[in-house]
Design a protein around this motif. Structure first.
Motif, PDB file in Angstrom:
ATOM      1  N   GLY A  63       0.817  -1.207   0.000  1.00  0.00           N
ATOM      2  CA  GLY A  63       0.000   0.000   0.000  1.00  0.00           C
ATOM      3  C   GLY A  63       0.849   1.255   0.000  1.00  0.00           C
ATOM      4  N   LEU A  64       1.967   1.197   0.695  1.00  0.00           N
ATOM      5  CA  LEU A  64       2.889   2.329   0.749  1.00  0.00           C
ATOM      6  C   LEU A  64       3.457   2.617  -0.642  1.00  0.00           C
ATOM      7  CD1 LEU A  64       3.989   4.137   3.074  1.00  0.00           C
ATOM      8  CD2 LEU A  64       5.961   2.582   3.175  1.00  0.00           C
ATOM      9  N   LEU A  65       3.796   1.560  -1.367  1.00  0.00           N
ATOM     10  CA  LEU A  65       4.371   1.719  -2.702  1.00  0.00           C
ATOM     11  C   LEU A  65       3.342   2.248  -3.696  1.00  0.00           C
ATOM     12  CD1 LEU A  65       6.511  -1.548  -2.878  1.00  0.00           C
ATOM     13  CD2 LEU A  65       7.272   0.762  -2.293  1.00  0.00           C
ATOM     14  N   TYR A  66       2.120   1.775  -3.585  1.00  0.00           N
ATOM     15  CA  TYR A  66       1.058   2.290  -4.454  1.00  0.00           C
ATOM     16  C   TYR A  66       0.825   3.777  -4.204  1.00  0.00           C
ATOM     17  CZ  TYR A  66      -0.487  -2.181  -6.442  1.00  0.00           C
ATOM     18  OH  TYR A  66      -0.570  -3.354  -7.147  1.00  0.00           O
ATOM     19  N   PHE A  67       0.841   4.163  -2.934  1.00  0.00           N
ATOM     20  CA  PHE A  67       0.689   5.579  -2.593  1.00  0.00           C
ATOM     21  C   PHE A  67       1.805   6.411  -3.207  1.00  0.00           C
ATOM     22  CE2 PHE A  67       2.690   8.587   0.451  1.00  0.00           C
ATOM     23  CZ  PHE A  67       1.855   9.674   0.212  1.00  0.00           C
ATOM     24  N   LEU A  68       3.047   5.965  -3.052  1.00  0.00           N
ATOM     25  CA  LEU A  68       4.182   6.708  -3.592  1.00  0.00           C
ATOM     26  C   LEU A  68       4.085   6.809  -5.111  1.00  0.00           C
ATOM     27  CD1 LEU A  68       6.903   8.118  -3.180  1.00  0.00           C
ATOM     28  CD2 LEU A  68       7.997   5.870  -3.372  1.00  0.00           C
ATOM     29  N   SER A  69       3.675   5.733  -5.743  1.00  0.00           N
ATOM     30  CA  SER A  69       3.537   5.734  -7.194  1.00  0.00           C
ATOM     31  C   SER A  69       2.564   6.804  -7.664  1.00  0.00           C
ATOM     32  CB  SER A  69       3.074   4.351  -7.671  1.00  0.00           C
ATOM     33  OG  SER A  69       2.810   4.354  -9.059  1.00  0.00           O
ATOM     34  N   GLU A  70       1.449   6.945  -6.956  1.00  0.00           N
ATOM     35  CA  GLU A  70       0.456   7.961  -7.315  1.00  0.00           C
ATOM     36  C   GLU A  70       0.953   9.368  -6.973  1.00  0.00           C
ATOM     37  OE1 GLU A  70      -2.387   7.384  -9.011  1.00  0.00           O
ATOM     38  OE2 GLU A  70      -1.556   5.355  -9.160  1.00  0.00           O
ATOM     39  N   LEU A  71       1.700   9.475  -5.883  1.00  0.00           N
ATOM     40  CA  LEU A  71       2.196  10.779  -5.444  1.00  0.00           C
ATOM     41  C   LEU A  71       3.170  11.376  -6.457  1.00  0.00           C
ATOM     42  CD1 LEU A  71       2.465  13.000  -3.250  1.00  0.00           C
ATOM     43  CD2 LEU A  71       4.262  11.594  -2.209  1.00  0.00           C
ATOM     44  N   ILE A  72       4.116  10.583  -6.937  1.00  0.00           N
ATOM     45  CA  ILE A  72       5.141  11.142  -7.823  1.00  0.00           C
ATOM     46  C   ILE A  72       4.604  11.395  -9.235  1.00  0.00           C
ATOM     47  CG2 ILE A  72       7.036  10.181  -6.496  1.00  0.00           C
ATOM     48  CD1 ILE A  72       7.278   7.934  -8.515  1.00  0.00           C
ATOM     49  N   LYS A  73       3.417  10.887  -9.522  1.00  0.00           N
ATOM     50  CA  LYS A  73       2.770  11.266 -10.780  1.00  0.00           C
ATOM     51  C   LYS A  73       2.334  12.732 -10.731  1.00  0.00           C
ATOM     52  CE  LYS A  73       0.921   6.641 -11.788  1.00  0.00           C
ATOM     53  NZ  LYS A  73      -0.324   5.824 -11.873  1.00  0.00           N
ATOM     54  N   VAL A  74       2.064  13.198  -9.530  1.00  0.00           N
ATOM     55  CA  VAL A  74       1.634  14.585  -9.331  1.00  0.00           C
ATOM     56  C   VAL A  74       2.830  15.493  -9.072  1.00  0.00           C
ATOM     57  CG1 VAL A  74       0.220  16.129  -7.920  1.00  0.00           C
ATOM     58  CG2 VAL A  74      -0.588  13.816  -8.430  1.00  0.00           C
ATOM     59  N   ASP A  75       3.781  15.003  -8.270  1.00  0.00           N
ATOM     60  CA  ASP A  75       4.966  15.798  -7.935  1.00  0.00           C
ATOM     61  C   ASP A  75       6.143  14.840  -7.767  1.00  0.00           C
ATOM     62  OD1 ASP A  75       6.988  17.347  -6.851  1.00  0.00           O
ATOM     63  OD2 ASP A  75       5.647  18.516  -5.579  1.00  0.00           O
TER      64      ASP A  75
END
Length: 244
Positions: A63-75
């Motif tokens: 879940g942590l990795l999925y969150f990071l993946s979505e985050l760096i798409k934005v910033d």
């Protein structure tokens, strides 16, 4: 029937126990590290941290990795520091290993750092801006309190009993499980608002003070004093002990 009281670490656990006992009380864990209790003045570094034994599937590294993946798409300037043991061969319910998931999500060292076990956790808290907790289950969530003592707010799920430690939008954020879109929105926005972040960091320091050793020791002393007086009525319905 043979015990006088049951001690729980969180209000959530104590509340759940009401169905089968009426002699529960709550005494929290004390903060095991030393902090100067200084709040952070800004959040310009965009350094995130998550600390756990990630060789345990319950810590939900996926879940942590999925969150990071979505985050760096934005910033793409955010970086997540993962502290603790990691089992890269650990498989999820789909049979995919952590290593395979990292590759699939195109996560690199630019945004994801695995630090392993560290000797001085204080240095980590001093360098990061926000703590991320995605565990499926937590008995207490000690890293939330540790982070707060360094003025570091936490984002966590709202179904783990973190309400004791995280006051939503006050010293951190509580979100629905796996709501990555909301998690990203909150993190991106708070890093654009230094005033709000500074207030949240100050609130972290305030909230962490009730977990200082002296406060917890006071509660235990009061409990033991009542126990040795053998007045069981003092245990029934007690929600707080050691209040001054």
């Amino acid at each position: 029937e043979k015990i006088d009281c049951v001690i729980w670490l969180t209000e959530y656990s104590k509340y759940a126990s009401r169905y089968f006992m009426n002699n529960s009380i709550k005494i929290e864990n004390a903060i095991p590290i030393q902090s100067k209790l200084n709040y952070k003045k800004n959040c310009v570094k965009k350094e995130l941290v998550s600390i756990a034994r990630f060789d345990d599937q319950r810590k939900n590294l996926k879940g942590l990795l999925y969150f990071l993946s979505e985050l760096i798409k934005v910033d793409n300037s955010f970086r997540l520091n993962v502290v603790g043991n990691v089992n890269f061969n650990l498989r999820d319910e789909d049979g995919k290993t952590i290593s395979e998931l990292i590759k699939e999500l195109n996560l690199t060292e630019k945004n994801l750092i695995f630090k392993g076990q560290v000797e001085n956790i204080n240095e980590i808290y001093e360098k990061v801006d926000f703590n991320i907790v995605t565990s499926y289950h937590e008995g207490f969530g000690l890293t939330i309190i540790e982070a707060a003592a360094y003025g570091v707010p936490t984002l966590g799920y709202n179904d783990n009993g973190y309400e004791d430690m995280i006051k939503d939008n006050v010293n951190g954020y509580l979100v629905d499980r796996d709501d990555y879109k909301k998690m990203v929105e909150l993190i991106v926005n708070i890093f654009k608002n230094n005033k709000k972040y500074r207030e949240m960091s100050e609130n972290c320091i305030g909230c962490s003070k009730k977990y200082l050793n002296d406060e917890i020791v006071c509660k235990w002393k009061t409990l033991l004093k009542n126990f040795f007086e053998m007045d069981k009525n003092k245990f029934v319905g007690i929600s707080k002990v050691g209040e001054k």
